[in-house]
Design a protein around this motif. Structure first.
Motif, PDB file in Angstrom:
ATOM      1  N   SER A  31      45.086  50.255  47.408  1.00  0.00           N
ATOM      2  CA  SER A  31      44.472  50.804  46.197  1.00  0.00           C
ATOM      3  C   SER A  31      44.297  49.780  45.094  1.00  0.00           C
ATOM      4  CB  SER A  31      45.344  51.950  45.667  1.00  0.00           C
ATOM      5  OG  SER A  31      46.597  51.453  45.254  1.00  0.00           O
ATOM      6  N   GLU A  32      43.353  50.076  44.220  1.00  0.00           N
ATOM      7  CA  GLU A  32      43.180  49.320  42.980  1.00  0.00           C
ATOM      8  C   GLU A  32      43.324  50.295  41.825  1.00  0.00           C
ATOM      9  OE1 GLU A  32      39.556  47.061  43.550  1.00  0.00           O
ATOM     10  OE2 GLU A  32      40.524  45.846  45.092  1.00  0.00           O
ATOM     11  N   THR A  67      46.074  44.311  43.825  1.00  0.00           N
ATOM     12  CA  THR A  67      45.935  45.309  44.888  1.00  0.00           C
ATOM     13  C   THR A  67      47.307  45.885  45.250  1.00  0.00           C
ATOM     14  OG1 THR A  67      44.069  44.068  45.773  1.00  0.00           O
ATOM     15  CG2 THR A  67      45.146  45.621  47.275  1.00  0.00           C
ATOM     16  N   ARG A 103      39.750  52.745  43.023  1.00  0.00           N
ATOM     17  CA  ARG A 103      39.274  52.593  44.403  1.00  0.00           C
ATOM     18  C   ARG A 103      40.476  52.660  45.336  1.00  0.00           C
ATOM     19  NH1 ARG A 103      37.265  47.030  46.583  1.00  0.00           N
ATOM     20  NH2 ARG A 103      36.166  47.745  48.413  1.00  0.00           N
TER      21      ARG A 103
ATOM     22  N   SER B  14      42.988  39.428  47.999  1.00  0.00           N
ATOM     23  CA  SER B  14      42.386  40.136  49.113  1.00  0.00           C
ATOM     24  C   SER B  14      41.627  41.379  48.715  1.00  0.00           C
ATOM     25  CB  SER B  14      43.436  40.466  50.152  1.00  0.00           C
ATOM     26  OG  SER B  14      44.365  41.350  49.613  1.00  0.00           O
ATOM     27  N   GLY B  15      42.081  42.123  47.714  1.00  0.00           N
ATOM     28  CA  GLY B  15      41.437  43.391  47.402  1.00  0.00           C
ATOM     29  C   GLY B  15      41.544  44.339  48.592  1.00  0.00           C
ATOM     30  N   ILE B  16      40.598  45.241  48.699  1.00  0.00           N
ATOM     31  CA  ILE B  16      40.582  46.195  49.805  1.00  0.00           C
ATOM     32  C   ILE B  16      39.597  45.695  50.853  1.00  0.00           C
ATOM     33  CG2 ILE B  16      40.074  48.581  50.468  1.00  0.00           C
ATOM     34  CD1 ILE B  16      40.835  49.452  47.638  1.00  0.00           C
ATOM     35  N   SER B  62      46.734  41.920  51.021  1.00  0.00           N
ATOM     36  CA  SER B  62      48.057  41.346  50.843  1.00  0.00           C
ATOM     37  C   SER B  62      48.598  41.632  49.452  1.00  0.00           C
ATOM     38  CB  SER B  62      47.951  39.832  51.071  1.00  0.00           C
ATOM     39  OG  SER B  62      49.207  39.277  51.330  1.00  0.00           O
ATOM     40  N   ALA B  63      49.903  41.898  49.355  1.00  0.00           N
ATOM     41  CA  ALA B  63      50.565  42.059  48.054  1.00  0.00           C
ATOM     42  C   ALA B  63      52.034  41.731  48.234  1.00  0.00           C
ATOM     43  CB  ALA B  63      50.402  43.494  47.555  1.00  0.00           C
ATOM     44  N   PHE B 117      37.945  56.181  48.658  1.00  0.00           N
ATOM     45  CA  PHE B 117      37.490  56.733  47.385  1.00  0.00           C
ATOM     46  C   PHE B 117      37.040  55.577  46.506  1.00  0.00           C
ATOM     47  CE2 PHE B 117      38.903  57.158  42.929  1.00  0.00           C
ATOM     48  CZ  PHE B 117      38.022  58.143  42.496  1.00  0.00           C
ATOM     49  N   GLU B 118      35.957  55.796  45.771  1.00  0.00           N
ATOM     50  CA  GLU B 118      35.509  54.811  44.793  1.00  0.00           C
ATOM     51  C   GLU B 118      35.023  55.566  43.571  1.00  0.00           C
ATOM     52  OE1 GLU B 118      33.650  51.601  46.643  1.00  0.00           O
ATOM     53  OE2 GLU B 118      33.487  50.454  44.795  1.00  0.00           O
ATOM     54  N   ALA B 119      35.597  55.223  42.404  1.00  0.00           N
ATOM     55  CA  ALA B 119      35.254  55.958  41.171  1.00  0.00           C
ATOM     56  C   ALA B 119      33.816  55.684  40.745  1.00  0.00           C
ATOM     57  CB  ALA B 119      36.207  55.591  40.062  1.00  0.00           C
TER      58      ALA B 119
END
Lengths: 119, 119
Positions: A31-32, A67, A103, B14-16, B62-63, B117-119
């Protein structure tokens, strides 16, 4: 079972989940966030505690660095479905879309094999 | 394919990951670090760049927040096996056990379903 540890502030610290021999299931939630807390931290803590009480729950791992990645582990697809339909969880999912997340992506996975290392 | 983005310092973000329709595979790598960097950051960046060049690579997320979670996505089990046998990656795995990690767990998973999901 390593069902979520809590630190001295009562915050959840997941570490590495102590899952049984595969096969079992994993839900990868990436998630973001939107800016600001807006009750997110309290909700996240509540959801981990609530998930840990669900039948078929095996453990959870979580980290955020921009993230966020939360992986929860479950005995069966039915256990995942039940958790998704939990009343408090449904409220959190709704609030998640309207307030906390910009997101996200959820992936339902069958864990086929695992191995580990400990120094 | 979202094969690892890089910020202004050249570090990986990385993000999603933008993965295709399931089924595909995920490798969940959950780890706890030893203290100090000791070349870890450079290695981690190199491994993401190298993985992104592998056949069958689909993306990575990655986190780290105490516990680190890296999820890489792959077309097939064979692609995962080839990456595990990559020469530089084998060196990193060896160094990982002797220097960087106090503990880790790797889980090989079949992603059966996903939604977002994306806002």
């Amino acid at each position: 079972m390593d069902a979520g540890r809590f630190d001295e502030r009562g915050m959840t610290m997941s570490g590495i989940a102590g899952t049984p021999e595969p096969p079992y299931y994993a839900v990868i939630f990436t998630s973001e966030r939107t800016p600001g807390d807006l009750g997110y931290g309290d909700m996240a803590d509540e959801m981990v505690k609530l998930a840990a009480q669900q039948p078929g729950f095996l453990g959870v791992e979580s980290a955020r660095e921009g993230t966020g990645i939360t992986v929860s582990y479950w005995e069966t697809l039915e256990a995942i479905r039940q958790w998704k339909q939990n009343e408090r969880h449904l409220m959190a999912q709704k609030e998640g879309q309207s307030v906390w997340y910009s997101r996200y992506k959820t992936r339902i996975c069958l864990v086929e094999r695992d191995y580990g290392f400990e120094a």
